[in-house]
Design a protein around this motif. Structure first.
Motif, PDB file in Angstrom:
ATOM      1  N   PHE A 112     -23.853  41.123  29.723  1.00 26.66           N
ATOM      2  CA  PHE A 112     -24.178  40.463  28.451  1.00 26.66           C
ATOM      3  C   PHE A 112     -25.678  40.547  28.173  1.00 26.66           C
ATOM      4  CE2 PHE A 112     -24.466  36.376  25.836  1.00 26.66           C
ATOM      5  CZ  PHE A 112     -24.068  37.008  24.677  1.00 26.66           C
ATOM      6  N   ASN A 151     -16.396  31.860  29.333  1.00 31.33           N
ATOM      7  CA  ASN A 151     -16.546  33.178  28.702  1.00 31.33           C
ATOM      8  C   ASN A 151     -16.526  33.113  27.180  1.00 31.33           C
ATOM      9  OD1 ASN A 151     -16.700  34.503  31.165  1.00 31.33           O
ATOM     10  ND2 ASN A 151     -14.483  34.784  31.273  1.00 31.33           N
ATOM     11  N   MET A 152     -16.991  32.017  26.611  1.00 35.42           N
ATOM     12  CA  MET A 152     -16.885  31.860  25.163  1.00 35.42           C
ATOM     13  C   MET A 152     -17.960  32.636  24.415  1.00 35.42           C
ATOM     14  SD  MET A 152     -14.357  30.230  24.043  1.00 35.42           S
ATOM     15  CE  MET A 152     -12.940  29.576  24.934  1.00 35.42           C
ATOM     16  N   ILE A 153     -19.073  32.942  25.099  1.00 38.04           N
ATOM     17  CA  ILE A 153     -20.188  33.625  24.450  1.00 38.04           C
ATOM     18  C   ILE A 153     -20.360  34.973  25.153  1.00 38.04           C
ATOM     19  CG2 ILE A 153     -22.622  33.401  23.793  1.00 38.04           C
ATOM     20  CD1 ILE A 153     -20.735  31.049  22.916  1.00 38.04           C
ATOM     21  N   GLY A 154     -20.091  36.057  24.446  1.00 40.39           N
ATOM     22  CA  GLY A 154     -20.172  37.336  25.130  1.00 40.39           C
ATOM     23  C   GLY A 154     -20.053  38.519  24.188  1.00 40.39           C
ATOM     24  N   ALA A 155     -19.820  39.671  24.774  1.00 45.99           N
ATOM     25  CA  ALA A 155     -19.734  40.908  23.993  1.00 45.99           C
ATOM     26  C   ALA A 155     -18.841  41.900  24.722  1.00 45.99           C
ATOM     27  CB  ALA A 155     -21.133  41.516  23.828  1.00 45.99           C
ATOM     28  N   PHE A 156     -18.282  42.828  23.960  1.00 43.64           N
ATOM     29  CA  PHE A 156     -17.657  43.991  24.567  1.00 43.64           C
ATOM     30  C   PHE A 156     -18.756  45.039  24.740  1.00 43.64           C
ATOM     31  CE2 PHE A 156     -14.009  41.930  22.587  1.00 43.64           C
ATOM     32  CZ  PHE A 156     -13.082  41.987  23.610  1.00 43.64           C
ATOM     33  N   ARG A 234     -10.782  46.292  22.391  1.00 42.23           N
ATOM     34  CA  ARG A 234     -11.328  45.015  21.916  1.00 42.23           C
ATOM     35  C   ARG A 234     -10.309  43.876  21.872  1.00 42.23           C
ATOM     36  NH1 ARG A 234     -16.559  45.827  20.165  1.00 42.23           N
ATOM     37  NH2 ARG A 234     -16.591  43.837  19.115  1.00 42.23           N
ATOM     38  N   LYS A 327      -9.268  31.890  24.098  1.00 39.30           N
ATOM     39  CA  LYS A 327      -9.557  32.899  23.078  1.00 39.30           C
ATOM     40  C   LYS A 327      -8.291  33.537  22.502  1.00 39.30           C
ATOM     41  CE  LYS A 327     -12.576  35.135  25.659  1.00 39.30           C
ATOM     42  NZ  LYS A 327     -12.730  34.156  26.743  1.00 39.30           N
ATOM     43  N   ALA A 329      -5.715  31.805  21.612  1.00 38.76           N
ATOM     44  CA  ALA A 329      -5.103  30.842  20.691  1.00 38.76           C
ATOM     45  C   ALA A 329      -5.233  31.356  19.259  1.00 38.76           C
ATOM     46  CB  ALA A 329      -5.765  29.478  20.831  1.00 38.76           C
TER      47      ALA A 329
ATOM     48  N   ARG B  94     -10.485  33.033  17.322  1.00 40.52           N
ATOM     49  CA  ARG B  94     -11.089  34.339  17.179  1.00 40.52           C
ATOM     50  C   ARG B  94     -10.999  34.943  15.775  1.00 40.52           C
ATOM     51  NH1 ARG B  94      -8.995  38.266  21.857  1.00 40.52           N
ATOM     52  NH2 ARG B  94     -10.518  37.390  23.272  1.00 40.52           N
ATOM     53  N   PHE B 112     -25.488  37.104  14.716  1.00 46.47           N
ATOM     54  CA  PHE B 112     -25.486  37.166  16.179  1.00 46.47           C
ATOM     55  C   PHE B 112     -24.459  36.182  16.750  1.00 46.47           C
ATOM     56  CE2 PHE B 112     -27.796  36.365  20.388  1.00 46.47           C
ATOM     57  CZ  PHE B 112     -27.263  37.505  20.978  1.00 46.47           C
ATOM     58  N   ALA B 115     -21.245  37.839  16.410  1.00 42.45           N
ATOM     59  CA  ALA B 115     -21.118  38.943  17.372  1.00 42.45           C
ATOM     60  C   ALA B 115     -20.720  38.426  18.753  1.00 42.45           C
ATOM     61  CB  ALA B 115     -22.437  39.716  17.465  1.00 42.45           C
ATOM     62  N   CYS B 116     -21.179  37.237  19.124  1.00 44.56           N
ATOM     63  CA  CYS B 116     -20.999  36.719  20.488  1.00 44.56           C
ATOM     64  C   CYS B 116     -19.859  35.738  20.638  1.00 44.56           C
ATOM     65  CB  CYS B 116     -22.265  36.006  20.963  1.00 44.56           C
ATOM     66  SG  CYS B 116     -23.690  37.074  21.070  1.00 44.56           S
ATOM     67  N   TYR B 117     -19.525  34.989  19.590  1.00 41.27           N
ATOM     68  CA  TYR B 117     -18.503  33.950  19.761  1.00 41.27           C
ATOM     69  C   TYR B 117     -17.167  34.597  20.099  1.00 41.27           C
ATOM     70  CZ  TYR B 117     -15.612  29.838  19.074  1.00 41.27           C
ATOM     71  OH  TYR B 117     -14.715  28.805  19.281  1.00 41.27           O
ATOM     72  N   MET B 118     -16.654  34.248  21.243  1.00 46.98           N
ATOM     73  CA  MET B 118     -15.403  34.856  21.732  1.00 46.98           C
ATOM     74  C   MET B 118     -15.475  36.390  21.693  1.00 46.98           C
ATOM     75  SD  MET B 118     -12.348  32.359  20.533  1.00 46.98           S
ATOM     76  CE  MET B 118     -12.298  30.650  21.109  1.00 46.98           C
ATOM     77  N   ARG B 119     -16.672  36.906  21.918  1.00 45.88           N
ATOM     78  CA  ARG B 119     -16.960  38.351  21.898  1.00 45.88           C
ATOM     79  C   ARG B 119     -16.750  38.990  20.527  1.00 45.88           C
ATOM     80  NH1 ARG B 119     -13.920  38.095  26.791  1.00 45.88           N
ATOM     81  NH2 ARG B 119     -15.297  37.820  28.565  1.00 45.88           N
ATOM     82  N   GLY B 120     -16.848  38.186  19.480  1.00 47.78           N
ATOM     83  CA  GLY B 120     -16.834  38.778  18.147  1.00 47.78           C
ATOM     84  C   GLY B 120     -15.829  38.179  17.187  1.00 47.78           C
TER      85      GLY B 120
END
Lengths: 364, 364
Positions: A112, A151-156, A234, A327, A329, B94, B112, B115-120
């Motif tokens: 991340f 893991n609520m704040i992240g990216a692929f 994704r 996530k 849900a 999501r 941003f 982009a980050c919340y629940m990976r997008g």
């Protein structure tokens, strides 16, 4: 051996073998950069950071090291910002290469950090736990936790390369090996019942770190994960099946406080609950449920869920509340990954009442 | 009118017009979702949040509002986390749609967060400042600031749609209009000298918010930015030319402390310095430099850079230090966007000594 993850221009190889960390050839072909940063933790760092630096010698002008405290409870903004502080203090530019040396926490957080620093720098995963080698290093999911959800704040964001050195598993506590086996076992019921049979007959060898058994378990797990992720990078659909056991598991981790149960322990127990839910819905036979629960117990994992509240109704309500922020849900309705007797997985909403019954029967 | 930004599966339209905020048709075709969150600030919120909510009525089960404090100094982790807290407290899933209602700070931060919340999660830009309409709403750059550098933590993440309502500019202070004009002017020297001529002859009309002039300036700015971004979405090359004036500008903003000078003011002044640097390198004639400086002054923008340290050598050193963390830097060498007499831009490293000379001549 090497396994290629096919994701178009974001494709990358996973190297699996014994002694790769010390082999300079493991890093051949990585892009040149003036600086590199190794992110690890205070447990793994003293064991392997100097060896990784030695193995990388000559490839970068300057190498930096960040050692985070060890544990899921440190997969947070403070640790992430510690990485950013170091990168900025060292004037690291956009070509700086990050190395994630450690387990899932280090990998997710470093990935991340790489995704966000200057809107993206390249990174390499060097997973040193079984769980990270079979799961978190494949698939490009990066994240930190939020107090209200894991893991609520992240990216692929995909790594350039994953280097799985099986030798690093020799310093892993038995509890961590068991936690990793939870994610290995997972690939059986959702995708490959033959693999489940293989795990069943090699469980003792795996727990004793037999190199051939480990190599196959890591390779087959990565293959299955790669096959699933390759179809759904994704997580718009199929990929969610990799979350078998994770809906209950995340609630256990969040409910007890991160770091109390290991992620793999929570997932192991969560798979037993999800299997029971599958049984109630007529998807999975009682025999299969029992077999899975026994296998999970033999792996050294808990099969009874922790009680989050003394009162049964309050306990179930707390679980439901925690699972509703999952996530997967959709419009407030929790969707579970369920499995069937044919070895296929299904994502579907389940009535709260059924979930409450399974929790009542399954909590310690 | 509508302008399509072509980025493959991430393509999106920019709607430009008067009264779009109050027009329910502006939102036709957006995906359905149980919840939506409008992120704005304490200046824009009281003016337009209720109108946006009214215009969106019936599209979402529940709508939430987050009002951040107003200013570049709040484009930080605390504000970002405030958005995450709200999303998680409301159990937003999501599919939740985020609306960024405000200027560049709100747009960058909300993008941003999305982009980050629940990976997008998906988001829509509703820029209410001239600067955001002509610049920050196009191109998918999202970010927050770090104490050691502006926009250092972020992601490339495209909105579903951008809705530029020119009427919202009528409540904008004159100082903010000037700041927006800096980014409009920028497109001239780097890409389109005819547009620079047009700006020159319409500057007074723009400052007086003439609707036709504004509509053309916003459209042409977005077109140029879209053309550049479409060729280089992730800023590996060409796109960097959009940073004309920004290397000096970011140093001014960071050196004075975010929020002292507006971003557009720092960019306006930065363009003068970058033009002088271009002149020293023989790319740009003295006439062109003077013409650009005059235009920037006529737009109501500063053309003399602030002194960050009383001592000239210390001042230059401080500027260089701040510019060395610029995202365009490569192996510690600062790269500047320079312009030439033909209306083309070039990204190249420049000797520190020349930069020091320009700073000495250009600081107040």
């Amino acid at each position: 051996m090497s396994l290629q993850i096919e994701l178009g221009e974001r494709s990358y190889p996973i190297l699996i073998g014994s002694g790769l960390l010390d082999d300079a050839a493991s890093w051949d072909g990585l892009p040149a950069a003036a600086q590199a940063l190794i992110v690890t933790n205070t447990t793994v760092g003293p064991l392997y950071a100097a060896r990784l630096q030695q193995s990388l010698v000559g490839r970068f002008g300057r190498m930096h090291l960040v050692q985070l405290p060890d544990g899921e409870q440190y997969k947070n903004w403070d640790s992430l910002n510690h990485v950013f502080d170091t990168l900025l203090q060292q004037a690291c530019d956009r070509k700086t290469l990050l190395f994630a040396l450690g387990g899932g926490v280090v990998g997710d957080l470093t990935g991340f950090a790489a995704a966000c620093y200057m809107r993206g720098v390249p990174f390499v995963q060097v997973p040193t736990t079984l769980l990270a080698q079979v799961d978190s290093s494949v698939g490009g999911k990066t994240a930190i936790n939020h107090p209200l959800g894991k893991n609520m704040i992240g990216a692929f964001y995909q790594p350039l390369r994953v280097v799985c050195d099986l030798y690093t598993l020799r310093t892993l506590p038995a509890r961590e090996i068991s936690a990793g086996l939870a994610e290995v076992i997972k690939y059986g019921p959702i995708y490959d019942l033959d693999f489940l049979t293989w795990i069943d007959s090699h469980l003792e060898a795996l727990r004793q770190l037999d190199p051939a058994a480990l190599a196959y378990a890591v390779r087959r797990s990565c293959e299955i994960k790669a096959a699933v992720v390759g179809q759904d990078e994704r997580e718009t659909g199929l990929r969610a099946i990799l979350n078998f056991g994770h809906t209950f598991g995340h609630a256990i981790e969040a409910g007890l406080g991160y770091g109390q149960w290991l992620h793999g322990e929570a997932v192991g127990c969560g798979m037993v609950l999800a299997a029971r839910l599958s049984q109630r819905l007529g998807l999975l036979s009682a025999d299969r449920v029992q077999h899975l629960a026994d296998l999970i117990a033999r792996a050294g994992l808990p099969v009874r869920a922790p009680r989050l509240e003394p009162d049964p109704a309050a306990n179930a309500a707390r679980y439901l509340e925690l699972m509703r922020v999952d996530k997967k849900a959709d419009a407030g309705q929790i969707r579970f990954v369920l499995v069937d007797d044919a070895g296929a997985a299904h994502l579907r909403p389940v009535d709260d009442a059924l979930v409450v019954e399974v929790l009542e029967a399954g909590c310690a």
